[in-house]
Design a protein around this motif. Structure first.
Motif, mmCIF file in Angstrom:
data_model
loop_
_atom_site.group_PDB
_atom_site.id
_atom_site.type_symbol
_atom_site.label_atom_id
_atom_site.label_comp_id
_atom_site.label_asym_id
_atom_site.label_seq_id
_atom_site.Cartn_x
_atom_site.Cartn_y
_atom_site.Cartn_z
ATOM 1 N N TYR A 27 0.785 -1.235 0.000
ATOM 2 C CA TYR A 27 0.000 0.000 0.000
ATOM 3 C C TYR A 27 0.820 1.290 0.000
ATOM 4 C CZ TYR A 27 -3.671 3.348 1.172
ATOM 5 O OH TYR A 27 -4.534 4.422 1.153
ATOM 6 N N VAL A 28 1.996 1.283 0.627
ATOM 7 C CA VAL A 28 2.736 2.539 0.802
ATOM 8 C C VAL A 28 3.049 3.190 -0.543
ATOM 9 C CG1 VAL A 28 4.889 3.573 1.593
ATOM 10 C CG2 VAL A 28 3.719 1.900 3.029
ATOM 11 N N GLY A 29 2.654 4.452 -0.651
ATOM 12 C CA GLY A 29 2.846 5.232 -1.870
ATOM 13 C C GLY A 29 1.806 6.336 -1.911
ATOM 14 N N GLY A 30 1.833 7.166 -2.926
ATOM 15 C CA GLY A 30 0.823 8.203 -3.087
ATOM 16 C C GLY A 30 0.676 9.096 -1.877
ATOM 17 N N ALA A 31 -0.572 9.352 -1.463
ATOM 18 C CA ALA A 31 -0.854 10.249 -0.346
ATOM 19 C C ALA A 31 -0.249 9.719 0.955
ATOM 20 C CB ALA A 31 -2.368 10.423 -0.193
ATOM 21 N N PHE A 32 -0.220 8.413 1.108
ATOM 22 C CA PHE A 32 0.365 7.802 2.308
ATOM 23 C C PHE A 32 1.842 8.178 2.414
ATOM 24 C CE2 PHE A 32 1.977 4.510 5.088
ATOM 25 C CZ PHE A 32 0.906 4.163 5.907
ATOM 26 N N TYR A 33 2.563 8.037 1.307
ATOM 27 C CA TYR A 33 3.993 8.363 1.307
ATOM 28 C C TYR A 33 4.227 9.865 1.466
ATOM 29 C CZ TYR A 33 8.896 8.506 -0.011
ATOM 30 O OH TYR A 33 10.246 8.723 -0.010
ATOM 31 N N GLU A 34 3.358 10.668 0.903
ATOM 32 C CA GLU A 34 3.481 12.120 1.071
ATOM 33 C C GLU A 34 3.424 12.494 2.553
ATOM 34 O OE1 GLU A 34 0.469 14.021 -1.249
ATOM 35 O OE2 GLU A 34 1.175 13.151 -3.141
ATOM 36 N N ASN A 35 2.510 11.868 3.295
ATOM 37 C CA ASN A 35 2.423 12.137 4.730
ATOM 38 C C ASN A 35 3.638 11.599 5.480
ATOM 39 O OD1 ASN A 35 0.028 13.540 4.667
ATOM 40 N ND2 ASN A 35 -1.255 11.791 5.166
ATOM 41 N N MET A 36 4.174 10.488 5.029
ATOM 42 C CA MET A 36 5.403 9.976 5.633
ATOM 43 C C MET A 36 6.527 10.993 5.534
ATOM 44 S SD MET A 36 5.458 6.004 4.318
ATOM 45 C CE MET A 36 7.247 5.990 4.440
ATOM 46 N N VAL A 37 6.658 11.614 4.381
ATOM 47 C CA VAL A 37 7.714 12.609 4.180
ATOM 48 C C VAL A 37 7.481 13.819 5.086
ATOM 49 C CG1 VAL A 37 8.727 14.220 2.521
ATOM 50 C CG2 VAL A 37 8.241 11.861 1.835
ATOM 51 N N LYS A 38 6.216 14.248 5.202
ATOM 52 C CA LYS A 38 5.904 15.384 6.072
ATOM 53 C C LYS A 38 6.264 15.096 7.516
ATOM 54 C CE LYS A 38 2.015 16.978 3.206
ATOM 55 N NZ LYS A 38 0.537 17.120 3.147
ATOM 56 N N VAL A 39 5.931 13.897 7.978
ATOM 57 C CA VAL A 39 6.263 13.516 9.356
ATOM 58 C C VAL A 39 7.779 13.417 9.530
ATOM 59 C CG1 VAL A 39 6.131 11.642 11.059
ATOM 60 C CG2 VAL A 39 4.078 12.352 9.821
ATOM 61 N N ALA A 46 3.259 6.034 11.862
ATOM 62 C CA ALA A 46 2.585 7.231 12.373
ATOM 63 C C ALA A 46 1.458 7.707 11.464
ATOM 64 C CB ALA A 46 3.599 8.360 12.574
ATOM 65 N N VAL A 47 1.643 7.633 10.152
ATOM 66 C CA VAL A 47 0.729 8.331 9.256
ATOM 67 C C VAL A 47 -0.642 7.684 9.059
ATOM 68 C CG1 VAL A 47 2.610 9.478 8.036
ATOM 69 C CG2 VAL A 47 1.724 7.320 7.154
ATOM 70 N N PRO A 48 -0.876 6.412 9.434
ATOM 71 C CA PRO A 48 -2.266 5.945 9.368
ATOM 72 C C PRO A 48 -3.201 6.730 10.291
ATOM 73 C CG PRO A 48 -0.795 4.064 9.377
ATOM 74 C CD PRO A 48 0.048 5.272 9.672
ATOM 75 N N SER A 49 -2.641 7.500 11.234
ATOM 76 C CA SER A 49 -3.483 8.314 12.113
ATOM 77 C C SER A 49 -3.926 9.612 11.450
ATOM 78 C CB SER A 49 -2.747 8.626 13.422
ATOM 79 O OG SER A 49 -1.527 9.298 13.184
ATOM 80 N N PHE A 50 -3.497 9.831 10.199
ATOM 81 C CA PHE A 50 -3.959 10.976 9.419
ATOM 82 C C PHE A 50 -4.949 10.493 8.357
ATOM 83 C CE2 PHE A 50 0.407 12.341 10.645
ATOM 84 C CZ PHE A 50 0.045 13.418 11.447
ATOM 85 N N PRO A 51 -6.178 10.979 8.358
ATOM 86 C CA PRO A 51 -7.161 10.509 7.368
ATOM 87 C C PRO A 51 -6.744 10.771 5.935
ATOM 88 C CG PRO A 51 -7.974 12.446 8.552
ATOM 89 C CD PRO A 51 -6.751 11.986 9.270
ATOM 90 N N SER A 52 -5.921 11.802 5.709
ATOM 91 C CA SER A 52 -5.489 12.103 4.338
ATOM 92 C C SER A 52 -4.570 11.027 3.769
ATOM 93 C CB SER A 52 -4.782 13.462 4.293
ATOM 94 O OG SER A 52 -3.687 13.500 5.194
ATOM 95 N N SER A 53 -4.121 10.090 4.619
ATOM 96 C CA SER A 53 -3.317 8.969 4.133
ATOM 97 C C SER A 53 -4.174 7.954 3.383
ATOM 98 C CB SER A 53 -2.619 8.268 5.303
ATOM 99 O OG SER A 53 -1.724 9.132 5.963
ATOM 100 N N PHE A 54 -5.505 8.098 3.502
ATOM 101 C CA PHE A 54 -6.438 7.158 2.867
ATOM 102 C C PHE A 54 -7.483 7.933 2.067
ATOM 103 C CE2 PHE A 54 -5.056 5.475 6.996
ATOM 104 C CZ PHE A 54 -4.407 4.319 6.596
ATOM 105 N N PRO A 55 -7.063 8.546 0.955
ATOM 106 C CA PRO A 55 -8.005 9.364 0.181
ATOM 107 C C PRO A 55 -9.187 8.578 -0.378
ATOM 108 C CG PRO A 55 -5.933 9.045 -1.025
ATOM 109 C CD PRO A 55 -5.705 8.549 0.368
ATOM 110 N N HIS A 56 -9.009 7.273 -0.582
ATOM 111 C CA HIS A 56 -10.124 6.471 -1.099
ATOM 112 C C HIS A 56 -11.166 6.205 -0.015
ATOM 113 C CE1 HIS A 56 -7.752 3.411 0.915
ATOM 114 N NE2 HIS A 56 -8.696 2.515 0.716
#
Length: 249
Positions: free
Chosen positions: A168-180, A211-221
């Motif tokens: 799954y890791v990629g897209g919006a999920f990975y973007e949040n990883m970079v931010k964190v 950490a990033v599954p706690s951000f809803p934007s990690s799951f845009p679908h």
């Protein structure tokens, strides 16, 4: 300061080790203070009953789940008519889950049913590949086997999303990883996890993944346009040092 260091040395609680000197018993009151938590007292149990009209789970009534961070804010929002979602996970290092592994899933199932909310379940097959010296293929196989046990717990399939990090890791999920990752210094992550110069860089770079599954934007679908949605994370005390709910980014 010396007394404080002695107290910390008496018991070790982190994502990889739970131990205590002497009697071997963990002082949970000290953990609550050390990790900045609050007790889940009877007032919370009564409030959950009032808001859900369901008898609180025996893990709440018997203090198996005994501490929280900001659960009051979740309940305040729910009382205002705002939803939240649940996040928990499993690091697949064996073919089957034992009873201890099942405890957080059993409690999460109750929360999903009581509050009628979505749930995301992270299978950290990448983590176990790095920490347990497993091959990628074996880590993915164990994740599939563990997923079968988790599914057997009986979660609401219309409200549950189970994912493997490798897949799954990629897209919006990975973007949040970079931010964190940009917000956490090397010194801070070493202080939290106790990494040493002998640890490979995969371990040091892993915390944002969890950490990033706690951000809803990690799951845009799942949560498109709901970036302020709160997240509640049922977990063991050895995980609470790195997990808490986030109201925003």
């Amino acid at each position: 300061m010396e007394k404080e260091n002695e107290t910390k040395a008496e018991q070790v609680v982190n994502p990889w080790e739970v131990s205590a000197k002497g009697t071997g018993k963990i002082d949970y009151d000290k953990l609550i203070d050390q990790f900045g938590c609050q007790s889940l007292d009877k007032s919370f149990v009564d409030r959950v009953f009032r808001l859900t009209s369901r008898t609180p789970h025996m893990f709440l009534r018997r203090n198996v789940f005994f501490a929280h961070r900001d659960f009051n804010e979740i309940l305040d929002a729910y009382e205002r008519g705002e939803k939240f979602y649940l996040y928990t996970g499993r690091g697949p290092s064996s073919e089957a889950l034992h009873l201890g592994h099942l405890v957080p899933f059993m409690f999460t199932k109750y929360l999903q049913e009581a509050f009628k909310v979505p749930l995301v379940i992270q299978l950290t097959d990448d983590e176990k590949c790095m920490w347990k010296n497993l091959t990628v293929e074996e880590s993915k196989r164990l994740a599939r086997e563990n997923a079968k046990d988790i599914i057997a717990c009986g979660f609401d399939i219309s409200r549950t999303f189970i994912f493997s990090d490798f897949d799954y890791v990629g897209g919006a999920f990975y973007e949040n990883m970079v931010k964190v990752a940009k917000c956490v210094t090397y010194n801070k992550v070493v202080g939290i996890f106790g990494f040493t110069g002998e640890d490979h860089i995969g371990k040091i770079s892993f915390p944002p993944v969890q950490a990033v599954p706690s951000f809803p934007s990690s799951f845009p679908h799942l949560f498109s346009g709901k970036d302020k949605l709160r997240c509640l994370i049922p977990c063991a005390i050895d995980q609470i040092i790195v997990k808490k709910h986030h109201g925003d980014q």
